[in-house]
Design a protein around this motif. Structure first.
Motif, PDB file in Angstrom:
ATOM      1  N   ALA A  85      37.286  42.961  43.008  1.00 17.09           N
ATOM      2  CA  ALA A  85      37.445  41.529  42.733  1.00 17.09           C
ATOM      3  C   ALA A  85      36.136  40.960  42.209  1.00 17.09           C
ATOM      4  O   ALA A  85      35.078  41.243  42.752  1.00 17.09           O
ATOM      5  N   ALA A  86      36.229  40.158  41.175  1.00 22.76           N
ATOM      6  CA  ALA A  86      35.018  39.537  40.631  1.00 22.76           C
ATOM      7  C   ALA A  86      35.382  38.318  39.809  1.00 22.76           C
ATOM      8  O   ALA A  86      36.295  38.381  38.976  1.00 22.76           O
ATOM      9  N   GLY A  87      34.657  37.263  40.052  1.00 18.22           N
ATOM     10  CA  GLY A  87      34.865  36.044  39.274  1.00 18.22           C
ATOM     11  C   GLY A  87      34.768  36.350  37.792  1.00 18.22           C
ATOM     12  O   GLY A  87      33.844  37.030  37.351  1.00 18.22           O
ATOM     13  N   SER A  88      35.746  35.860  37.031  1.00 22.58           N
ATOM     14  CA  SER A  88      35.773  36.225  35.616  1.00 22.58           C
ATOM     15  C   SER A  88      35.567  35.026  34.696  1.00 22.58           C
ATOM     16  O   SER A  88      35.241  35.184  33.535  1.00 22.58           O
TER      17      SER A  88
ATOM     18  N   THR B 209      44.830  40.120  45.962  1.00 20.67           N
ATOM     19  CA  THR B 209      43.837  39.098  45.637  1.00 20.67           C
ATOM     20  C   THR B 209      42.817  39.043  46.761  1.00 20.67           C
ATOM     21  O   THR B 209      43.068  39.535  47.857  1.00 20.67           O
ATOM     22  N   GLN B 210      41.668  38.501  46.421  1.00 17.43           N
ATOM     23  CA  GLN B 210      40.603  38.419  47.427  1.00 17.43           C
ATOM     24  C   GLN B 210      40.479  36.992  47.936  1.00 17.43           C
ATOM     25  O   GLN B 210      40.699  36.048  47.188  1.00 17.43           O
ATOM     26  N   THR B 211      40.169  36.872  49.186  1.00 16.24           N
ATOM     27  CA  THR B 211      39.785  35.564  49.716  1.00 16.24           C
ATOM     28  C   THR B 211      38.355  35.671  50.228  1.00 16.24           C
ATOM     29  O   THR B 211      38.048  36.546  51.045  1.00 16.24           O
TER      30      THR B 211
ATOM     31  N   THR C 109      33.928  52.319  48.120  1.00 16.03           N
ATOM     32  CA  THR C 109      32.659  51.611  48.006  1.00 16.03           C
ATOM     33  C   THR C 109      32.496  51.149  46.572  1.00 16.03           C
ATOM     34  O   THR C 109      33.364  51.386  45.728  1.00 16.03           O
ATOM     35  N   VAL C 110      31.376  50.473  46.294  1.00 18.15           N
ATOM     36  CA  VAL C 110      31.213  49.809  45.001  1.00 18.15           C
ATOM     37  C   VAL C 110      29.763  49.879  44.567  1.00 18.15           C
ATOM     38  O   VAL C 110      28.894  50.206  45.380  1.00 18.15           O
ATOM     39  N   THR C 111      29.506  49.549  43.373  1.00 17.50           N
ATOM     40  CA  THR C 111      28.211  49.454  42.683  1.00 17.50           C
ATOM     41  C   THR C 111      27.874  50.732  41.930  1.00 17.50           C
ATOM     42  O   THR C 111      27.607  51.775  42.538  1.00 17.50           O
TER      43      THR C 111
ATOM     44  N   MET D 152      35.528  51.467  43.829  1.00 17.66           N
ATOM     45  CA  MET D 152      35.699  50.101  43.351  1.00 17.66           C
ATOM     46  C   MET D 152      34.770  49.921  42.152  1.00 17.66           C
ATOM     47  O   MET D 152      33.583  50.254  42.225  1.00 17.66           O
ATOM     48  N   MET D 153      35.310  49.404  41.083  1.00 17.52           N
ATOM     49  CA  MET D 153      34.488  49.202  39.881  1.00 17.52           C
ATOM     50  C   MET D 153      34.754  47.825  39.304  1.00 17.52           C
ATOM     51  O   MET D 153      35.877  47.350  39.316  1.00 17.52           O
ATOM     52  N   ASN D 154      33.727  47.246  38.771  1.00 16.75           N
ATOM     53  CA  ASN D 154      33.907  45.944  38.119  1.00 16.75           C
ATOM     54  C   ASN D 154      33.379  45.956  36.700  1.00 16.75           C
ATOM     55  O   ASN D 154      34.137  45.960  35.738  1.00 16.75           O
TER      56      ASN D 154
ATOM     57  N   HIS E 288      23.555  40.339  32.728  1.00 14.13           N
ATOM     58  CA  HIS E 288      23.753  39.043  32.085  1.00 14.13           C
ATOM     59  C   HIS E 288      25.009  38.375  32.647  1.00 14.13           C
ATOM     60  O   HIS E 288      25.122  37.162  32.637  1.00 14.13           O
ATOM     61  N   CYS E 289      25.940  39.205  33.109  1.00 10.92           N
ATOM     62  CA  CYS E 289      27.168  38.619  33.666  1.00 10.92           C
ATOM     63  C   CYS E 289      26.880  37.908  34.984  1.00 10.92           C
ATOM     64  O   CYS E 289      27.702  37.145  35.469  1.00 10.92           O
ATOM     65  N   TRP E 290      25.715  38.179  35.558  1.00 15.98           N
ATOM     66  CA  TRP E 290      25.368  37.493  36.809  1.00 15.98           C
ATOM     67  C   TRP E 290      23.854  37.425  36.936  1.00 15.98           C
ATOM     68  O   TRP E 290      23.269  38.246  37.636  1.00 15.98           O
ATOM     69  N   ASN E 291      23.198  36.540  36.407  1.00 17.68           N
ATOM     70  CA  ASN E 291      23.552  35.464  35.524  1.00 17.68           C
ATOM     71  C   ASN E 291      22.825  35.622  34.208  1.00 17.68           C
ATOM     72  O   ASN E 291      21.732  36.154  34.163  1.00 17.68           O
TER      73      ASN E 291
HETATM   74  C1  LIG Z   1      30.125  38.175  37.310  1.00 17.11           C
HETATM   75  C2  LIG Z   1      30.441  38.812  38.621  1.00 17.11           C
HETATM   76  C3  LIG Z   1      31.233  38.133  39.535  1.00 17.11           C
HETATM   77  C4  LIG Z   1      31.535  38.716  40.766  1.00 17.11           C
HETATM   78  N1  LIG Z   1      32.347  38.053  41.643  1.00 17.11           N
HETATM   79  C5  LIG Z   1      32.709  38.637  42.804  1.00 17.11           C
HETATM   80  C6  LIG Z   1      33.634  38.026  43.700  1.00 17.11           C
HETATM   81  O1  LIG Z   1      34.135  36.933  43.445  1.00 17.11           O
HETATM   82  N2  LIG Z   1      33.950  38.676  44.832  1.00 17.11           N
HETATM   83  C7  LIG Z   1      33.428  39.898  45.132  1.00 17.11           C
HETATM   84  O2  LIG Z   1      33.751  40.444  46.185  1.00 17.11           O
HETATM   85  N3  LIG Z   1      32.576  40.515  44.310  1.00 17.11           N
HETATM   86  C8  LIG Z   1      32.208  39.928  43.149  1.00 17.11           C
HETATM   87  N4  LIG Z   1      31.371  40.584  42.290  1.00 17.11           N
HETATM   88  C9  LIG Z   1      30.918  41.932  42.633  1.00 17.11           C
HETATM   89  C10 LIG Z   1      31.812  42.986  41.999  1.00 17.11           C
HETATM   90  O3  LIG Z   1      33.077  42.984  42.597  1.00 17.11           O
HETATM   91  C11 LIG Z   1      31.206  44.383  42.163  1.00 17.11           C
HETATM   92  O4  LIG Z   1      30.971  44.604  43.514  1.00 17.11           O
HETATM   93  C12 LIG Z   1      29.901  44.535  41.407  1.00 17.11           C
HETATM   94  O5  LIG Z   1      30.053  44.096  40.080  1.00 17.11           O
HETATM   95  C13 LIG Z   1      29.399  45.980  41.456  1.00 17.11           C
HETATM   96  O6  LIG Z   1      30.306  46.835  40.881  1.00 17.11           O
HETATM   97  P1  LIG Z   1      30.048  47.447  39.410  1.00 17.11           P
HETATM   98  O7  LIG Z   1      28.753  48.172  39.480  1.00 17.11           O
HETATM   99  O8  LIG Z   1      31.228  48.342  39.159  1.00 17.11           O
HETATM  100  O9  LIG Z   1      30.014  46.285  38.490  1.00 17.11           O
HETATM  101  C14 LIG Z   1      31.017  40.005  41.076  1.00 17.11           C
HETATM  102  C15 LIG Z   1      30.215  40.663  40.158  1.00 17.11           C
HETATM  103  C16 LIG Z   1      29.913  40.086  38.947  1.00 17.11           C
HETATM  104  C17 LIG Z   1      29.051  40.840  37.975  1.00 17.11           C
END
Ligand SMILES: Cc1cc2nc3c(=O)[nH]c(=O)nc-3n(C[C@H](O)[C@H](O)[C@H](O)COP(=O)(O)O)c2cc1C
Ligand code: SF4
Length: 766
Positions: free
Chosen positions: A106-109, A178-180, A396-398, A422-424, A453-456
């Motif tokens: 989940a990630a804010g888009s 969905t995430q809360t 896991t993620v990142t 988990m991937m974003n 750049h996507c954050w921020n």
């Molecule tokens: C722009 C942006 C918004 C994110 N918003 C959320 C969010 O709303 N909730 C959340 O759990 N993680 C959020 N994340 C974290 C991602 O879910 C993820 O953990 C992070 O991008 C690392 O994974 P990646 O290396 O595959 O990108 C956000 C990350 C980015 C870059």
């Protein structure tokens, strides 16, 4: 895992000095760390592997930076034997079955700002691209009547509207949850007003109210067609406040005296939700695997260790949680919670922190991070510990990116480091990621370059901006449609895919840097006949230079290689070693000419002499042996500060002279990279003359003049001209009669993101 690429070996043991050796020894006893016999400082092989051969500060004197001493990296983790069978193997979540281990985190888009249809289409495209499990961002705020600055309230959505989203994802064969999260969003102000934002400030009534709110939301989410629900209990979320002793000084049944008490709140939520909507609605908990615990600052008794969090995870399993999503828990440093690879950004800043110190991974996070792969797979050792302790699926993620490190990721699944990845960012950069992976088309996956750049992002006109949700967040420097689609005021022509071309057109693009390549790519995608020219023998423009200066973490060479391959795939005719002028363009008589010539370099007009030479930033790699020990860089933009890091890594003394205020330093960089890079530059001795100019440079001395008129001479062997680029589009005036445009640095110099966006938008509009 057994190879040198294993997550089980988090660092090589070539630390220098007894203090560092002791730190390594401390790490040796930790699970997953298996230091090898002490070795010499990184030698030629290591440097060659990273293209860092220039890292010498004089003949025979191999400079070994603190970063290299503390955090030596192995760059051998990217092998691809072609076997992705483990990543592409099935797994189950509740009653759902998936054919591969990749899950969208989940990630804010920000797509919702382009309208609900854009939001739906963004997620539909991910599903169509082969991602089988998609966690949709927290789009509906659940704590009513309290407002949330980011999301609309849950009762503002119609059933039909949200069904449009879940139906679209399901129609592509994917599942969605969905995430809360309630990160600072539920009566945060009210709670903080009582003394702080920690668990002890909740009243019992508020706890009951939150449980009720979760239950009401679960009913809606399930009715709307979501297949599962993720509760964000990590980082700064209100649920996490209960988990950790540092944030929970309650003395009642929700206090931190026992683990049962710490999970009581979330267990109540899970029980109540199951009772109300049934057990066939899997609940995933996102939680910190470990909290930052600098081992040199006290015993960290209040921060959750991995052992504490494992106890919590076991209780969550007992409470009926279906799966766990493990993340990093840096205290209050939200961005590094999920963008942990930031610790590896900027050359020589590998392992920097915002305190300016060099980050010693043996000392932080109990020494348990995978710290020798430039951030890739950072969390795998930790998730393994949780996976071993519970029987529900653990993800896991990142920086889990099988296209980037195929064998490494495949082995991680084989070795049971996690059940799902988990991937974003990589999925958003290329929504077709999973399909391409399955089809063996790894080379066709557009790579995420880990630039954050996507954050921020920073906005050109407002480089001071640190606002997270002010339009400077969620963009992507490689994918210009992000944060723009559906938002006409942002000037993006069209919808997600560029529109089919209008008839047949011959498009000539001059300059094969990021802007030109993107323009050529999009024009070809629209069906036009495209020829791309460059005077050099290769494509990529300044990408390889940027890659050499920034270091390997930002994967810019990968992006260059991908762009070239994509251009070829789209049938662009690439002509290199050809300098193009206006006469040549006119001779070719294209329907459209796009100039992407790059910016012009300004000069100080200082000649220097035998003791102080003056060179352009463009020459610093090729003319490395002419750069002295005391270097002055003129300019304060991102290129200037990246070069400062590059040279300081080589042991040079660097002074920056910039006409702007020091707050503008590194402009063009993403905000988080800037926050990590600048402190370490200062901490390692970079001097900055702000609002100043260099008035002379000769005889081993440079003289700087400040805004007040004071002139100060200081030792200087080399001056590097790195002033802001200037536009370079005079050729446009010579092309009368031809539909012609200038894009990128040639038109409006700034950074790669601006260049790619200009190329993309221009090619969409012709
Ligand atoms: C722009 C942006 C918004 C994110 N918003 C959320 C969010 O709303 N909730 C959340 O759990 N993680 C959020 N994340 C974290 C991602 O879910 C993820 O953990 C992070 O991008 C690392 O994974 P990646 O290396 O595959 O990108 C956000 C990350 C980015 C870059
Ligand atoms: S902005 Fe950078 S880090 Fe973020 S998704 Fe795009 S390429 Fe990746």
């Amino acid at each position: 895992m057994t190879s040198s690429r294993t997550p089980g070996i988090s660092r090589r043991n070539f630390l220098l000095g007894s203090g560092l050796a002791a730190a390594a020894a401390a790490g040796a006893g930790l699970v997953g760390c298996a230091p090898q016999a002490p070795a010499a400082a990184p030698g030629a092989d290591d440097l060659a592997a990273t293209g860092e051969g220039a890292a010498t500060a004089g003949e025979g004197n191999v400079y070994v930076s603190i970063a290299e001493q503390l955090n030596p990296q192995d760059y051998d983790y990217r092998q691809n034997s072609g076997d992705l069978s483990q990543v592409l193997s099935p797994w189950k979540l509740g009653n759902m079955e998936f054919s591969n281990r990749i899950v969208k985190s989940a990630a804010g888009s920000n797509y919702e700002n382009g309208g609900w249809d854009a939001f739906v289409e963004y997620y539909r495209r991910l599903a169509a691209g082969g991602t089988e499990m998609i966690w949709v961002e927290n789009f509906a705020h659940i704590f009513l009547p309290y407002k949330n600055a980011i999301n609309a309230n849950i009762d503002e959505f119609t059933d039909e509207q949200v069904r449009q989203l879940t139906d679209a994802i399901h129609a592509e064969g994917a599942k969605c949850g969905t995430q809360t999260d309630i990160m600072g969003s539920a009566f945060y102000k009210e709670v903080s007003a009582r003394g702080g934002h920690d668990a002890q400030y909740f009243t019992l009534e508020e706890i009951d109210y939150m449980v009720d709110s979760y239950v009401a939301a679960a009913k809606k989410f399930k009715a709307w067609g979501f297949d599962a629900w993720e509760l964000n209990c990590a980082g700064n979320n209100q649920t996490q406040w209960f988990f950790s002793k540092s944030r929970n000084h309650r003395d009642d049944e929700y206090g931190s005296q026992t683990f049962e008490n710490r999970v009581r709140f979330i267990s109540r939520v899970i029980d109540a939700v199951h009772e109300e909507v049934g057990e066939d609605f899997p609940i995933q908990v996102l939680m910190d695997a470990i909290n930052e615990s600098d081992q040199l600052i006290g015993e960290n008794a209040e921060f959750n260790t991995v052992e504490d969090n494992i106890e919590i995870a076991k209780l969550l399993e007992k409470a009926g949680v279906a799966s766990l999503h493990m993340r990093l828990g840096p205290q209050e440093q939200h961005a590094t919670q999920f963008l942990g690879d930031l610790y590896f950004d900027t050359r020589g800043g590998i392992g920097s922190t915002s305190f300016g110190g060099q980050f010693d991974f043996t000392r932080h996070f109990q020494g348990k991070l995978v710290a020798n792969h430039d951030g890739c797979g950072l969390m795998l050792n930790l998730s393994k510990m949780f996976k071993d302790a519970v029987s529900i699926p653990v993800g896991t993620v990142t920086y889990l990116d099988p296209a980037h490190a195929p064998d490494f990721m495949n082995q991680a699944i084989a070795d049971g480091m996690c059940d799902f990845m988990m991937m974003n960012r990589p999925l958003t950069v290329d929504p077709q990621y999973v399909n391409k992976l399955k089809e063996g088309k790894i080379d066709e996956i557009r790579p995420c370059t880990r630039c954050c750049h996507c954050w921020n992002d920073t906005v050109k006109g407002d480089p001071y901006s640190t606002e997270g949700f002010g339009g400077s967040c969620y963009c992507c420097r490689l994918d210009p449609i992000r944060d723009n689609v559906g938002q006409e005021e942002k000037g993006m022509p069209g919808w997600f895919d560029p529109p089919a071309g209008e008839g047949s057109k011959n498009v000539m693009v001059v300059g094969a840097g990021p802007a030109g390549m993107e323009a050529a790519r999009i024009a070809a995608e629209r069906g036009y006949t495209v020829t791309l020219y460059d005077k050099k023998s290769s494509t990529g423009g300044m990408l390889s230079f940027a890659a050499a200066i920034k270091g390997p973490h930002q994967n810019l060479e990968d992006y260059s290689v991908w762009s070239r391959a994509d251009l070829e795939l789209k049938g662009v005719n690439i002509v290199t070693d050809t300098e193009v002028d206006a006469a040549f363009i006119k001779e070719q008589a294209p329907d459209v000419a796009i100039l992407a010539l790059g910016g012009a370099r300004d000069s100080l007009g200082l000649e220097g002499d035998g003791e102080t030479n003056v060179i352009s930033i463009d020459d610093i790699v090729n003319a490395a042996d002419t750069i002295g020990q005391n270097v002055t860089i003129v300019g304060g933009n991102m290129q200037a500060t990246d070069v400062a890091a590059y040279l300081m890594e080589q042991g040079k003394n660097v002074t920056i002279v910039t006409p702007e205020n020091a707050n503008m330093l590194a402009k063009g960089q993403s905000i988080w990279c800037k926050r990590f890079a600048l402190p370490i530059l200062y901490a390692h001795g970079m001097k900055v003359w702000q609002e100043s100019e260099l008035v002379s440079a000769a005889g081993g001395v440079a003289t700087v003049k400040t805004a007040t008129g004071t002139e100060t001479p200081y030792a200087c062997d080399t001056v590097i001209e790195a002033m802001d680029m200037l536009p370079n589009k005079a050729m446009l005036d010579e092309l009368s009669g031809i539909e012609a445009y200038a894009v990128g640095d040639c038109d409006d110099p700034y950074n790669i993101e601006y260049a790619i966006r200009a190329g993309n938008f221009c090619a969409r509009a012709i």
